[in-house]
Design a protein around this motif. Structure first.
Motif, PDB file in Angstrom:
ATOM      1  N   ALA A 139       6.404 -18.950  -4.431  1.00  0.00           N
ATOM      2  CA  ALA A 139       6.714 -17.913  -5.416  1.00  0.00           C
ATOM      3  C   ALA A 139       5.768 -16.721  -5.343  1.00  0.00           C
ATOM      4  N   SER A 140       4.672 -16.851  -4.601  1.00  0.00           N
ATOM      5  CA  SER A 140       3.716 -15.751  -4.448  1.00  0.00           C
ATOM      6  C   SER A 140       3.842 -15.038  -3.115  1.00  0.00           C
ATOM      7  N   GLN A 141       4.528 -15.643  -2.181  1.00  0.00           N
ATOM      8  CA  GLN A 141       4.506 -15.108  -0.821  1.00  0.00           C
ATOM      9  C   GLN A 141       5.184 -13.753  -0.697  1.00  0.00           C
ATOM     10  N   GLU A 142       6.313 -13.556  -1.347  1.00  0.00           N
ATOM     11  CA  GLU A 142       7.037 -12.298  -1.177  1.00  0.00           C
ATOM     12  C   GLU A 142       6.263 -11.127  -1.773  1.00  0.00           C
ATOM     13  N   CYS A 143       5.553 -11.365  -2.857  1.00  0.00           N
ATOM     14  CA  CYS A 143       4.707 -10.316  -3.436  1.00  0.00           C
ATOM     15  C   CYS A 143       3.696  -9.827  -2.412  1.00  0.00           C
ATOM     16  N   MET A 144       2.999 -10.764  -1.787  1.00  0.00           N
ATOM     17  CA  MET A 144       1.935 -10.388  -0.866  1.00  0.00           C
ATOM     18  C   MET A 144       2.483  -9.815   0.436  1.00  0.00           C
ATOM     19  N   LYS A 145       3.611 -10.351   0.889  1.00  0.00           N
ATOM     20  CA  LYS A 145       4.221  -9.784   2.096  1.00  0.00           C
ATOM     21  C   LYS A 145       4.692  -8.350   1.848  1.00  0.00           C
ATOM     22  N   THR A 146       5.220  -8.101   0.650  1.00  0.00           N
ATOM     23  CA  THR A 146       5.662  -6.749   0.315  1.00  0.00           C
ATOM     24  C   THR A 146       4.486  -5.790   0.263  1.00  0.00           C
ATOM     25  N   ALA A 147       3.399  -6.219  -0.371  1.00  0.00           N
ATOM     26  CA  ALA A 147       2.192  -5.388  -0.393  1.00  0.00           C
ATOM     27  C   ALA A 147       1.705  -5.130   1.028  1.00  0.00           C
ATOM     28  N   PHE A 148       1.731  -6.172   1.846  1.00  0.00           N
ATOM     29  CA  PHE A 148       1.315  -6.063   3.245  1.00  0.00           C
ATOM     30  C   PHE A 148       2.123  -4.986   3.971  1.00  0.00           C
ATOM     31  N   LEU A 149       3.445  -5.037   3.825  1.00  0.00           N
ATOM     32  CA  LEU A 149       4.304  -4.103   4.536  1.00  0.00           C
ATOM     33  C   LEU A 149       4.170  -2.677   4.004  1.00  0.00           C
ATOM     34  N   LEU A 150       4.034  -2.534   2.699  1.00  0.00           N
ATOM     35  CA  LEU A 150       3.955  -1.192   2.126  1.00  0.00           C
ATOM     36  C   LEU A 150       2.599  -0.542   2.396  1.00  0.00           C
ATOM     37  N   TYR A 151       1.512  -1.302   2.246  1.00  0.00           N
ATOM     38  CA  TYR A 151       0.201  -0.730   2.562  1.00  0.00           C
ATOM     39  C   TYR A 151       0.067  -0.504   4.068  1.00  0.00           C
ATOM     40  N   GLY A 152       0.606  -1.426   4.855  1.00  0.00           N
ATOM     41  CA  GLY A 152       0.618  -1.194   6.290  1.00  0.00           C
ATOM     42  C   GLY A 152       1.422   0.037   6.654  1.00  0.00           C
ATOM     43  N   GLY A 153       2.430   0.328   5.838  1.00  0.00           N
ATOM     44  CA  GLY A 153       3.242   1.518   6.067  1.00  0.00           C
ATOM     45  C   GLY A 153       2.474   2.807   5.914  1.00  0.00           C
ATOM     46  N   ILE A 154       1.335   2.760   5.226  1.00  0.00           N
ATOM     47  CA  ILE A 154       0.481   3.948   5.127  1.00  0.00           C
ATOM     48  C   ILE A 154       0.052   4.397   6.518  1.00  0.00           C
ATOM     49  N   LEU A 155      -0.262   3.435   7.368  1.00  0.00           N
ATOM     50  CA  LEU A 155      -0.696   3.767   8.720  1.00  0.00           C
ATOM     51  C   LEU A 155       0.432   4.436   9.494  1.00  0.00           C
ATOM     52  N   ASP A 156       1.646   3.904   9.336  1.00  0.00           N
ATOM     53  CA  ASP A 156       2.806   4.527   9.987  1.00  0.00           C
ATOM     54  C   ASP A 156       3.008   5.951   9.477  1.00  0.00           C
ATOM     55  N   ALA A 157       2.823   6.141   8.175  1.00  0.00           N
ATOM     56  CA  ALA A 157       3.019   7.468   7.588  1.00  0.00           C
ATOM     57  C   ALA A 157       1.992   8.464   8.119  1.00  0.00           C
ATOM     58  N   VAL A 158       0.765   8.016   8.310  1.00  0.00           N
ATOM     59  CA  VAL A 158      -0.267   8.890   8.869  1.00  0.00           C
ATOM     60  C   VAL A 158       0.115   9.312  10.285  1.00  0.00           C
ATOM     61  N   GLU A 159       0.608   8.378  11.065  1.00  0.00           N
ATOM     62  CA  GLU A 159       1.023   8.709  12.432  1.00  0.00           C
ATOM     63  C   GLU A 159       2.199   9.689  12.427  1.00  0.00           C
ATOM     64  N   ARG A 160       3.173   9.443  11.540  1.00  0.00           N
ATOM     65  CA  ARG A 160       4.334  10.346  11.480  1.00  0.00           C
ATOM     66  C   ARG A 160       3.924  11.756  11.054  1.00  0.00           C
ATOM     67  N   ALA A 161       2.867  11.836  10.255  1.00  0.00           N
ATOM     68  CA  ALA A 161       2.369  13.139   9.801  1.00  0.00           C
ATOM     69  C   ALA A 161       1.433  13.782  10.811  1.00  0.00           C
ATOM     70  N   ASP A 162       1.387  13.228  12.016  1.00  0.00           N
ATOM     71  CA  ASP A 162       0.523  13.745  13.078  1.00  0.00           C
ATOM     72  C   ASP A 162      -0.941  13.763  12.633  1.00  0.00           C
ATOM     73  N   TYR A 163      -1.320  12.748  11.862  1.00  0.00           N
ATOM     74  CA  TYR A 163      -2.712  12.533  11.432  1.00  0.00           C
ATOM     75  C   TYR A 163      -3.224  13.638  10.499  1.00  0.00           C
ATOM     76  N   GLN A 164      -2.311  14.350   9.861  1.00  0.00           N
ATOM     77  CA  GLN A 164      -2.734  15.443   8.976  1.00  0.00           C
ATOM     78  C   GLN A 164      -3.187  14.884   7.625  1.00  0.00           C
ATOM     79  N   VAL A 165      -4.395  14.372   7.579  1.00  0.00           N
ATOM     80  CA  VAL A 165      -4.930  13.761   6.358  1.00  0.00           C
ATOM     81  C   VAL A 165      -6.107  14.536   5.781  1.00  0.00           C
ATOM     82  N   LEU A 166      -6.447  15.660   6.385  1.00  0.00           N
ATOM     83  CA  LEU A 166      -7.598  16.416   5.894  1.00  0.00           C
ATOM     84  C   LEU A 166      -7.238  17.365   4.757  1.00  0.00           C
ATOM     85  N   ASP A 167      -5.976  17.780   4.701  1.00  0.00           N
ATOM     86  CA  ASP A 167      -5.595  18.733   3.662  1.00  0.00           C
ATOM     87  C   ASP A 167      -4.437  18.238   2.804  1.00  0.00           C
TER      88      ASP A 167
END
Length: 310
Positions: free
Chosen positions: A251-279
């Motif tokens: 009953a706890s696994q899907e919560c943590m897997k979802t957090a895993f995928l969404l927080y991991g998605g931050i890395l994908d978003a940074v790459e899609r933004a061409d690493y534009q994280v300074l501004d």
């Protein structure tokens, strides 16, 4: 919804319910991705996760509230006073503070080791005096208290039937670290404006980058290569955390897997933004959040039919 969660958790005292409700408000307002993931937990567990978040957010706001007019010395005194009160309340097993009241209850109900609370408060204190970290190991000293212990606090609430806690804990710590590293990568510009760099200075040097280079706000080749390196290392930590999910109660696994995928998605978003994280601050889209969370919710509801360990 909050009332239903509190009823399910058996929390009846009006002041305690108010404390839990305030923590839930902080989570919904400031931790939207995490809040979405916690909705996949059984209702009876959510208040305790919300209490841990509310406590962490409250302490963090003392340090990082951009609207505050307090000096760093004044913030340090306020944080030290809060930390002293938290420790005293944990000693006596009760609190009159609107946030700490639910924290004390959560720690007692789930037998959470107090050393994790102490370590978190120590790392928050570091944010008022430390502006950069020479090595990755130095950074991990901070990250243990700011993030690894968050995962460790969660372990008893998530439950791990038939598996010793010490077996589960390294995976939980790695997950907390991975979440934090992803945030550091996303927030390079924002943290820099607060005077801090959470990427190891030794890494910057390898790629020919320094503080002044980042402060120019231009994502050039050296900065891209630096961020690509940090993303690759963060993904390694994510991968090391993944096997731990199967050790948790279903009953706890899907919560943590979802957090895993969404927080991991931050890395994908940074790459899609061409690493534009300074501004700017990149984020996972609502469409992506829904695409991950909705199927997971159906699986989580089915998993709740598995009897809990307690």
């Amino acid at each position: 919804m909050s009332s239903r969660e509190l009823d399910a958790a058996g929390i009846t005292d009006p002041e305690l319910r108010a404390s839990y409700a305030e923590c839930r408000r902080l989570l919904a307002e400031h931790g939207k991705t995490y809040h979405l993931a916690t909705l996949l937990l059984p209702p009876a567990k959510r208040p305790y996760v919300q209490a841990l978040y509310g406590f962490a957010r409250y302490a963090d706001e003392i340090v990082d509230d951009l609207s505050s007019t307090l000096s760093d010395d004044e913030k340090a005194r306020e944080l030290d006073g809060f930390a002293d009160s938290v420790r005293a309340d944990l000693d006596r097993g009760a609190s009159d503070h609107p946030i700490t009241r639910s924290l004390v209850d959560t720690v007692a109900r789930w037998d959470i080791d107090r050393k994790y609370i102490d370590a978190f408060l120590d790392s928050m204190r570091m944010d008022l005096t430390v502006t950069e970290y020479a090595t990755y190991d130095d950074l991990m000293t901070y990250v243990y208290g700011s993030a690894a212990v968050i995962g460790l606090q969660m372990v008893p609430i998530l439950e791990h039937p038939g598996v010793p806690r010490e077996v589960v804990e390294p995976y939980a710590a790695d997950l907390g670290v991975a979440f934090q590293l992803a945030n550091f990568i996303r927030d390079v510009g924002e943290d820099l404006r607060r005077g801090r760099i959470y990427l190891p200075m030794e890494d910057l040097a390898v790629f020919g980058v320094d503080r002044e280079h980042l402060e120019r706000g231009v994502v050039d080749g050296p900065v891209r290569r630096l961020l690509a390196y940090e993303i690759a290392r963060c993904r390694e930590v994510y991968r090391s955390a993944w096997p731990g999910f199967r050790l948790l109660h279903p009953a706890s696994q899907e919560c943590m897997k979802t957090a895993f995928l969404l927080y991991g998605g931050i890395l994908d978003a940074v790459e899609r933004a061409d690493y534009q994280v300074l501004d700017r601050r990149v984020s996972v889209s609502n469409t992506r959040r829904a695409a991950v969370a909705i199927p997971a919710l159906a699986r989580a509801i089915r998993a709740r039919r598995v009897p809990a360990a307690r």
